[in-house]
Write a protein that holds these residues in place. Structure first.
Motif, short mmCIF file in Angstrom:
data_model
loop_
_atom_site.label_atom_id
_atom_site.label_comp_id
_atom_site.label_asym_id
_atom_site.label_seq_id
_atom_site.Cartn_x
_atom_site.Cartn_y
_atom_site.Cartn_z
N PRO A 378 0.83 -1.21 0.00
CA PRO A 378 0.00 0.00 0.00
C PRO A 378 0.86 1.26 0.00
O PRO A 378 2.00 1.23 0.49
N ASP A 379 0.30 2.36 -0.51
CA ASP A 379 1.09 3.57 -0.73
C ASP A 379 1.20 4.38 0.56
O ASP A 379 0.57 5.42 0.74
N TRP A 380 2.05 3.88 1.47
CA TRP A 380 2.21 4.54 2.76
C TRP A 380 2.74 5.96 2.61
O TRP A 380 2.37 6.85 3.39
N LEU A 381 3.60 6.20 1.65
CA LEU A 381 4.13 7.55 1.47
C LEU A 381 3.01 8.53 1.13
O LEU A 381 2.94 9.64 1.66
N GLN A 382 2.11 8.12 0.25
CA GLN A 382 0.97 8.96 -0.11
C GLN A 382 0.04 9.14 1.08
O GLN A 382 -0.60 10.19 1.22
N GLU A 383 -0.02 8.14 1.95
CA GLU A 383 -0.90 8.20 3.11
C GLU A 383 -0.28 8.96 4.28
O GLU A 383 -0.89 9.07 5.34
N GLY A 384 0.96 9.43 4.11
CA GLY A 384 1.56 10.29 5.12
C GLY A 384 2.38 9.58 6.19
O GLY A 384 2.58 10.13 7.28
N VAL A 385 2.89 8.38 5.90
CA VAL A 385 3.73 7.70 6.88
C VAL A 385 4.96 8.56 7.17
O VAL A 385 5.54 9.15 6.26
N VAL A 386 5.32 8.66 8.44
CA VAL A 386 6.48 9.45 8.83
C VAL A 386 7.73 8.56 8.86
O VAL A 386 8.76 8.91 8.30
N HIS A 387 7.63 7.42 9.54
CA HIS A 387 8.75 6.49 9.63
C HIS A 387 8.24 5.08 9.33
O HIS A 387 7.07 4.75 9.61
N ALA A 388 9.11 4.26 8.78
CA ALA A 388 8.76 2.85 8.54
C ALA A 388 10.02 2.02 8.58
O ALA A 388 11.12 2.49 8.26
N ILE A 389 9.85 0.76 8.96
CA ILE A 389 10.97 -0.16 9.01
C ILE A 389 10.49 -1.55 8.63
O ILE A 389 9.40 -1.98 9.03
N GLY A 390 11.29 -2.23 7.80
CA GLY A 390 10.92 -3.56 7.35
C GLY A 390 11.60 -4.64 8.17
O GLY A 390 12.50 -4.39 8.96
N GLY A 391 11.17 -5.85 7.96
CA GLY A 391 11.73 -7.01 8.66
C GLY A 391 11.03 -8.26 8.18
O GLY A 391 11.07 -8.61 7.02
N GLY A 392 10.35 -8.92 9.12
CA GLY A 392 9.60 -10.11 8.78
C GLY A 392 10.29 -11.37 9.31
O GLY A 392 11.46 -11.33 9.68
#
Length: 475
Positions: A378-392
Motif C-alpha cells: 500500500p502507498d504509505w508515502l501517499q498516506e503520510g507515513v512518517v517512519h517505517a521499518i521492514g523485517g519479517g
C-alpha cells in the motif's frame, strides 16, 4: 518419566548376622562392604545412627523433580535451596545412608546430578544434593507415613522479572524464564506514542554497520533496538522510511511497520511498483516514441537483469559494480552515463541496470527525456507515513499467531530453530512494543523459535507483531 531407585536389602544383612559372631561380622563388613555402613566406625557407628535410609528414589517428569526418601523411623530434616549455585540440599541428622552413598549423573533438562554423602562437620547424618542446570521456583518438602517418608518436590519452570518506567511514556521490562528446553533472557520496551516529548524513529548508520549503543549515543537516544536486515555492504535489506523519505525499498513484499504523526502504528506486507518511460523525439509522423521498462527496486542491491533506481536519500553513490550500465537523470533529462558506482545528483536519481535491463539503458543518450515513477503498495508515502521499518516474517495478526516465514520467502536460518530474536509489536491500546531475546548461551538464554517469539509478544500484550533482524544483531 525418568526413575532412579536404590534399595538397601536388610534381609541380606540379617542373613550375614546369623552366620557369624558379632566381632567377626564387624571385621568382615569393614573389609567386604564398608559402604553399607557409611563410616569407619563400622557397626558401632551404625548402631549410633538411630535412623536408617531404606530407599532413595528420584523422579523427573516434564514439569517436576521429585525426591523420595524412605526411612525406618520418623526423621527430622533441613532443606536448603541455594540459588547461587542452583542446588537443592537436604540434610538428615542422625540418618545412616547405608549403601546409598554415591554421585550419579542424570540425563534431564534441569536435574543433572544427585549426590548422597555424609553430613560435613557432624558425628552422623546424611546429605542429599540435587544439582540443577538453572534456577527454579522454591521447592517444597513434606513428610508422610508418620514422618518415615520425606518427599521433596520442585517445579521446573521459573520466571522472575520486573517492569519499570524510565521516563514518562517509556517502560523497560526484563525477565528471565527457565523452561523445559532451557533458560530465557528477555528485555522489552513499552512505548506510549502519544506521550508529549517522546519521539520514536529509525536511524541508519553512516557507511553501513554500527552498534546500537553507538547509534543511541550519536543521536542522544534514551533507548534503542536493532532493526532491519542488511546486506554485506551495510545497505538495508527492507523498507526504511525516515521523515517521510524512502531510504530503502521493501524486500520481497515482506512485513513492515509504519508510524504516522498521530501515533498510529500499522504492520502490513509492503511492496513497490514502478516504471521508467523513455520518450524519444517525434518521428516522421510527428508522434513521440515511448518505451517503458518496469522498475525492479529502489535503493537496494542490484541483481541479475534488474533495473534499480538510486536516489540521494540513501547514499551519495550507487555502490554498484562495473558489470552494469547506469544513466544519471536530473530534471527528467539524462545528464550522464557510466558503468557502476555513479554519483547520485542531489535533485535527481540514477537508473542502474544489469543484463537485459542494462542493454535497455544503453539505448539512452545524454539529453534524452526520462520519466520515472515508483510507489509503495500500500502507498504509505501517499498516506503520510512518517517512519517505517521492514523485517519479517509476521508473528501476530489481530491477536492470533500467524508466522509467515514461507510466504515471505525467508530461508531456514531465520525460520527454523532457536536463535537470538528481536521483535516489534503494537498493543490494543496502541503502545509500541520492542523486545529482544538472548540466545545461543546454554546457561543464560537458549533463544526462541519464531512461534515462541509470537507467544512472547502475545504475552506482552501485542495484537499485531513482526520479527526483526535477529541472531548476532539482536541488541
Amino acid at each position: 518419566m525418568n526413575h532412579w531407585v536404590l534399595v538397601n536389602d536388610r534381609r541380606f544383612l540379617s542373613m550375614i548376622r546369623r552366620a557369624a559372631g558379632g566381632l567377626l561380622l564387624a571385621f568382615l563388613l569393614l573389609h567386604i562392604c564398608p559402604a553399607a555402613w557409611g563410616s569407619a566406625g563400622g557397626e558401632a557407628a551404625s548402631l549410633e545412627a538411630h535412623i536408617l535410609l531404606e530407599e532413595c528414589q528420584y523422579y523427573t517428569t516434564d514439569d517436576k523433580i521429585i525426591l523420595d526418601l524412605q526411612l525406618d523411623k520418623p526423621v527430622s530434616y533441613n532443606m536448603i535451596y541455594s540459588e547461587a549455585d542452583n542446588k537443592i540440599i537436604v540434610e538428615l541428622p542422625g540418618v545412616d545412608g547405608g549403601s546409598f552413598y554415591g554421585d550419579v549423573e542424570v540425563d534431564d533438562s534441569v536435574l543433572y546430578r544427585v549426590t548422597i554423602g555424609p553430613l560435613e562437620d557432624e558425628a552422623e547424618g546424611l546429605r542429599v544434593i540435587l544439582s540443577l542446570r538453572y534456577k527454579i521456583p522454591e521447592p517444597l518438602a513434606f513428610r508422610v507415613r508418620g514422618g518415615r517418608r520425606l518427599l521433596i518436590e520442585a517445579e521446573k519452570e521459573f520466571r522472575q522479572g520486573f517492569e519499570t518506567f524510565i521516563v514518562p511514556g517509556l517502560a523497560y521490562g526484563h525477565w528471565r524464564k527457565d523452561t523445559l528446553q532451557g533458560p530465557l533472557f528477555v528485555n522489552y520496551m513499552r512505548v506510549d506514542l502519544h506521550q508529549p516529548g517522546l519521539r520514536v524513529g529509525p536511524v541508519v548508520a553512516d557507511q553501513g554497520r554500527k552498534m546500537v549503543h553507538e547509534l543511541a549515543a550519536e543521536y542522544g537516544a534514551i533507548a534503542g533496538v536493532n532493526g532491519v536486515y542488511f546486506a554485506a555492504n551495510g545497505r538495508p535489506l527492507g523498507l526504511v522510511v525516515i521523515d517521510g523519505k524512502l531510504i530503502s525499498p521493501p524486500y520481497f513484499n515482506r512485513t513492515a511497520a509504519g508510524l504516522w504523526a498521530d501515533g498510529t502504528v500499522r504492520i502490513d506486507n509492503v511492496t513497490m511498483s514502478g516504471e521508467v518511460r523513455w520518450i524519444a523525439e517525434a518521428g516522421e509522423r510527428g508522434t513521440p516514441v515511448e518505451d517503458v521498462r518496469p522498475i525492479d527496486g529502489v535503493n537496494r542491491v542490484r541483481y541479475a537483469d534488474e533495473l534499480i533506481v538510486y536516489t540521494p536519500d540513501s547514499s551519495p553513490t550507487t555502490g554498484t559494480n562495473s558489470y552494469g550500465w547506469e544513466v544519471i537523470v536530473e530534471g527528467n533529462r539524462v545528464i550522464g552515463l557510466g558503468q557502476g558506482n555513479s554519483t547520485i545528483p542531489e535533485n535527481g536519481y540514477v537508473l542502474s541496470g544489469h543484463g537485459n535491463a542494462g542493454q535497455w539503458l544503453r539505448n539512452l543518450e545524454i539529453g534524452d527525456y526520462i520519466e520515472a515513477d515508483w510507489k509503495l503498495i500500500p502507498d504509505w508515502l501517499q498516506e503520510g507515513v512518517v517512519h517505517a521499518i521492514g523485517g519479517g516474517p509476521r508473528l501476530l495478526r489481530n491477536g492470533q499467531i500467524a508466522v509467515t516465514g514461507q510466504e515471505e520467502r525467508f530461508q531456514a536460518d531465520i525460520t527454523q530453530g532457536r536463535a537470538p530474536r528481536t521483535a516489534l509489536g503494537v498493543t490494543a491500546a496502541g503502545e509500541l512494543l520492542l523486545a529482544t531475546v538472548n540466545g545461543r548461551q546454554s546457561n543464560i538464554s537458549i533463544g526462541m523459535t519464531l512461534e515462541e517469539l509470537a507467544e512472547l509478544m502475545q504475552e506482552l500484550g501485542a495484537v499485531d507483531a513482526m520479527n526483526l533482524d535477529g541472531g548476532g544483531s539482536s541488541t
